[in-house]
Write an enzyme that holds these catalytic residues in place. Structure first.
Site, PDB file in Angstrom:
ATOM      1  N   ASP A   2       0.873  -1.171   0.000  1.00 51.71           N
ATOM      2  CA  ASP A   2       0.000   0.000   0.000  1.00 51.71           C
ATOM      3  C   ASP A   2       0.909   1.219   0.000  1.00 51.71           C
ATOM      4  O   ASP A   2       2.012   1.177   0.562  1.00 51.71           O
ATOM      5  CB  ASP A   2      -0.895   0.005   1.245  1.00 51.71           C
ATOM      6  CG  ASP A   2      -2.119   0.886   1.052  1.00 51.71           C
ATOM      7  OD1 ASP A   2      -3.243   0.341   1.035  1.00 51.71           O
ATOM      8  OD2 ASP A   2      -1.957   2.117   0.915  1.00 51.71           O
ATOM      9  N   LYS A 195     -20.068  -9.195 -10.861  1.00 53.37           N
ATOM     10  CA  LYS A 195     -19.911  -8.408  -9.638  1.00 53.37           C
ATOM     11  C   LYS A 195     -20.927  -7.267  -9.576  1.00 53.37           C
ATOM     12  O   LYS A 195     -21.649  -7.101  -8.589  1.00 53.37           O
ATOM     13  CB  LYS A 195     -18.481  -7.851  -9.570  1.00 53.37           C
ATOM     14  CG  LYS A 195     -18.232  -6.879  -8.449  1.00 53.37           C
ATOM     15  CD  LYS A 195     -18.288  -7.528  -7.080  1.00 53.37           C
ATOM     16  CE  LYS A 195     -18.265  -6.481  -5.984  1.00 53.37           C
ATOM     17  NZ  LYS A 195     -18.091  -6.993  -4.666  1.00 53.37           N
ATOM     18  N   GLY A 244     -35.569  -1.392   6.244  1.00 56.26           N
ATOM     19  CA  GLY A 244     -34.850  -0.482   7.124  1.00 56.26           C
ATOM     20  C   GLY A 244     -34.893   0.940   6.627  1.00 56.26           C
ATOM     21  O   GLY A 244     -35.906   1.374   6.049  1.00 56.26           O
ATOM     22  N   GLY A 248     -26.655   1.398   2.409  1.00 57.22           N
ATOM     23  CA  GLY A 248     -25.553   2.363   2.289  1.00 57.22           C
ATOM     24  C   GLY A 248     -24.253   1.599   2.156  1.00 57.22           C
ATOM     25  O   GLY A 248     -24.237   0.462   1.684  1.00 57.22           O
ATOM     26  N   CYS A 251     -20.173   0.148  -1.122  1.00 55.54           N
ATOM     27  CA  CYS A 251     -20.377  -0.640  -2.345  1.00 55.54           C
ATOM     28  C   CYS A 251     -21.711  -0.388  -3.038  1.00 55.54           C
ATOM     29  O   CYS A 251     -21.736   0.037  -4.193  1.00 55.54           O
ATOM     30  CB  CYS A 251     -20.246  -2.125  -2.029  1.00 55.54           C
ATOM     31  SG  CYS A 251     -18.558  -2.576  -1.633  1.00 55.54           S
ATOM     32  N   ARG A 318     -18.903   5.197   5.562  1.00 54.66           N
ATOM     33  CA  ARG A 318     -19.029   5.668   4.178  1.00 54.66           C
ATOM     34  C   ARG A 318     -20.456   5.444   3.668  1.00 54.66           C
ATOM     35  O   ARG A 318     -21.000   4.359   3.819  1.00 54.66           O
ATOM     36  CB  ARG A 318     -18.013   4.949   3.279  1.00 54.66           C
ATOM     37  CG  ARG A 318     -16.600   5.469   3.495  1.00 54.66           C
ATOM     38  CD  ARG A 318     -15.602   4.670   2.711  1.00 54.66           C
ATOM     39  NE  ARG A 318     -15.511   3.301   3.196  1.00 54.66           N
ATOM     40  CZ  ARG A 318     -14.794   2.349   2.616  1.00 54.66           C
ATOM     41  NH1 ARG A 318     -14.119   2.607   1.517  1.00 54.66           N
ATOM     42  NH2 ARG A 318     -14.756   1.141   3.122  1.00 54.66           N
TER      43      ARG A 318
HETATM   44  C1  UDX Z   1     -21.862  -5.494   0.097  1.00 59.15           C
HETATM   45  C2  UDX Z   1     -22.171  -6.871  -0.538  1.00 59.15           C
HETATM   46  O1  UDX Z   1     -23.070  -7.590   0.307  1.00 59.15           O
HETATM   47  C3  UDX Z   1     -20.895  -7.656  -0.752  1.00 59.15           C
HETATM   48  O2  UDX Z   1     -21.191  -8.854  -1.454  1.00 59.15           O
HETATM   49  C4  UDX Z   1     -19.919  -6.820  -1.557  1.00 59.15           C
HETATM   50  O3  UDX Z   1     -18.692  -7.509  -1.710  1.00 59.15           O
HETATM   51  C5  UDX Z   1     -19.671  -5.486  -0.892  1.00 59.15           C
HETATM   52  O4  UDX Z   1     -20.919  -4.810  -0.704  1.00 59.15           O
HETATM   53  P1  UDX Z   1     -21.304  -4.541   2.522  1.00 59.15           P
HETATM   54  O5  UDX Z   1     -21.339  -3.193   1.859  1.00 59.15           O
HETATM   55  O6  UDX Z   1     -20.199  -4.867   3.440  1.00 59.15           O
HETATM   56  O7  UDX Z   1     -21.334  -5.695   1.410  1.00 59.15           O
HETATM   57  O8  UDX Z   1     -22.660  -4.653   3.368  1.00 59.15           O
HETATM   58  P2  UDX Z   1     -24.043  -5.455   3.275  1.00 59.15           P
HETATM   59  O9  UDX Z   1     -24.132  -6.388   4.408  1.00 59.15           O
HETATM   60  O10 UDX Z   1     -24.291  -6.007   1.937  1.00 59.15           O
HETATM   61  O11 UDX Z   1     -25.067  -4.246   3.550  1.00 59.15           O
HETATM   62  C6  UDX Z   1     -25.136  -3.125   2.669  1.00 59.15           C
HETATM   63  C7  UDX Z   1     -26.213  -2.178   3.121  1.00 59.15           C
HETATM   64  O12 UDX Z   1     -27.505  -2.748   2.933  1.00 59.15           O
HETATM   65  C8  UDX Z   1     -26.140  -1.793   4.597  1.00 59.15           C
HETATM   66  O13 UDX Z   1     -26.457  -0.423   4.740  1.00 59.15           O
HETATM   67  C9  UDX Z   1     -27.191  -2.678   5.237  1.00 59.15           C
HETATM   68  O14 UDX Z   1     -27.714  -2.132   6.428  1.00 59.15           O
HETATM   69  C10 UDX Z   1     -28.238  -2.716   4.138  1.00 59.15           C
HETATM   70  N1  UDX Z   1     -29.088  -3.920   4.190  1.00 59.15           N
HETATM   71  C11 UDX Z   1     -28.566  -5.150   3.990  1.00 59.15           C
HETATM   72  C12 UDX Z   1     -30.453  -3.768   4.391  1.00 59.15           C
HETATM   73  O15 UDX Z   1     -30.960  -2.646   4.572  1.00 59.15           O
HETATM   74  N2  UDX Z   1     -31.235  -4.887   4.386  1.00 59.15           N
HETATM   75  C13 UDX Z   1     -30.740  -6.133   4.180  1.00 59.15           C
HETATM   76  O16 UDX Z   1     -31.528  -7.094   4.179  1.00 59.15           O
HETATM   77  C14 UDX Z   1     -29.367  -6.266   3.979  1.00 59.15           C
END
Ligand code: UDX
Length: 437
Positions: A2, A195, A244, A248, A251, A318
């Protein structure tokens, strides 16, 4: 490797710069043996058969993924290649990035026979990253040649054959090891699209259930029951159907925008993605309206706020919908006392403490003397609060829960006015039916 010297120094010293379960023990175990940290890209390139590019691909102003970090690192790698390397795209990138990386390497003087570029997207979630990595539903390798594909198959063989190493073994056991994942070989372009399409589909699932939750509120139904009923259909599946305050994180918002932009550039009208984004933005506004409906007016109200991270079990803020709501509540003139088990240090940098924003040391202190408590992040510890103590801490026993962490009836039994998402306790129709019974 890095280029952030502080991060590398911290890792060399055994510190993990992010809050991630199991990472400290893995680092402790393998630091200086199977994993070393450096700021020297040339050295890292020379020492490796495969080079994983995992740099950020932030959203640009147009919604596209900004690939300048990917390009910069590809050019830098090019300067250090003197024997065959497989360059692995791990960052989330739009289709055609693979070709651009190939071109960048060639333009920088690397003969084509000295490298292959493969796409190997990562599907892990923050907070459960280690377990997700060890137990993926699938491993996707997009490769246009056999040599690179077989190196990636070797790299992942501990996972695909179910043979974990030492500490990883313990973790695998802890979460009830399932069948080894399938390694799916595809073309590079298909892998790149897998992806984006996967993340966009998961975001769509969340927006869908959020829209259904609004419908449930209007019809006096219970979205949790609806989601359970839908999820039992194996074609739909139960996951990512939690309603919810909107999705956010680093990703989903950026990937949905980038996928929409890719579609546009390829001449495809993918309006569905615009709707997914629209519902997500509306969900926050609806929740703000819900808070207002519980309190009549917002200006000058003192609110306890639980949760700042974009989801539970992480310190990442983020694109956090929780933080968006904190900002919206501050703009409405509320006085907030906020608490998050891990995300407060990062939040303080973005939103310093002031007369209308205080940081509490625990959930009960955040609730103390407040006109209402607002739950914005699904931390497990928020679902296990002592309700009697909480009720005593609050000025008025009002809880507005954006993550459905509590059973509505239990909250009512404890004397709370409880508003959640898609579960219309106190809805006039239900109240009338209850009275009629
Ligand atoms: C996500 C993807 O799940 C993962 O496969 C990818 O590699 C990266 O992006 P991440 O951003 O870590 O992972 O979080 P994730 O658990 O997917 O939740 C994303 C957002 O969706 C959060 O704000 C979470 O609160 C919200 N969420 C998730 C919901 O509101 N309801 C759900 O049922 C699931």
């Amino acid at each position: 490797m890095d280029n952030d010297e502080r991060k590398v120094a911290a890792l060399q010293g055994g510190d993990t710069p992010i809050h991630e379960k199991h990472l400290p023990e893995l680092l402790e175990r393998y630091r200086n043996s199977r994993v070393r940290f450096t700021t020297d890209l040339a050295e890292a390139t020379r020492a490796s058969e495969a080079i994983f590019i995992a740099v950020g691909t932030p959203q640009s102003e147009t919604g596209d993924a900004d690939l300048s970090y990917v390009e910069a690192v590809a050019c830098e790698i090019a300067r250090s290649i003197s024997s065959y390397k497989v360059i692995v795209e791990k960052s989330t990138v739009p289709v055609y990035t693979n070709e651009w990386i190939c071109r960048a390497l060639e333009r920088n003087g690397v003969p084509r026979q000295l490298f292959d570029v493969v796409s190997n997207p990562e599907f892990l979630r923050e907070g459960t990253a280690v377990v997700d990595f060890l137990h993926p539903d699938r491993i996707v390798v997009g490769a246009d040649g056999n040599r690179a594909a077989s190196l990636l198959q070797d790299i992942y063989s501990p996972l695909t054959t179910g043979k974990y190493y030492e500490v990883a073994d313990a973790i695998a056991g802890e979460c009830g090891a399932s069948d080894p994942p399938q390694l799916l070989l595809t073309s590079t372009k298909s892998a790149e699209i897998i992806k984006h399409a996967s993340n966009a589909f998961l975001a769509l699932k969340i927006s869908f259930i959020n829209a259904v939750s609004n419908l449930c509120e209007a019809a006096d139904a219970d979205v949790e029951q609806v989601a359970r009923g839908m999820g039992l259909d194996r074609r739909i599946g139960p996951r990512f159907l939690r309603p919810g305050i909107g999705y956010g994180g680093s990703c989903f918002p950026k990937d949905v925008a980038a996928f929409r932009s890719v579609a546009e550039q390829l001449g495809i009208d993918f309006g569905l993605l615009t709707e997914v984004e629209k519902i997500n933005a509306q969900q926050k506004k609806r929740f703000l309206a819900k808070i207002r409906s519980a309190l009549w007016t917002l200006r000058g109200k003192r609110l306890g706020v639980l949760g700042l991270a974009f989801k539970g079990e992480t310190d990442d803020i983020r694109e956090s919908p929780a933080l968006d709501l904190v900002r919206m509540l501050l703009a409405e003139g509320c006085n907030l006392t906020v608490y998050d088990p891990a995300a407060m240090p990062r939040t303080k940098e973005a939103l310093p403490e002031g007369s209308n924003l205080r940081y509490a040391t625990d959930a009960y202190t955040a609730a103390s003397g407040a006109d209402a408590l607002v739950i914005l992040t699904d931390w497990q510890e928020f679902a296990a609060l002592d309700l009697v103590r909480l009720s005593k801490s609050l000025r008025y026993p009002i809880v507005i829960d954006g993550r459905n962490l509590y059973e509505p009836q239990k909250m009512v039994d404890h004397g709370f006015t409880y508003l959640s998402v898609g579960r219309a306790v106190g809805h006039p129709v239900r109240a009338a039916l209850a009275a009629a019974n």
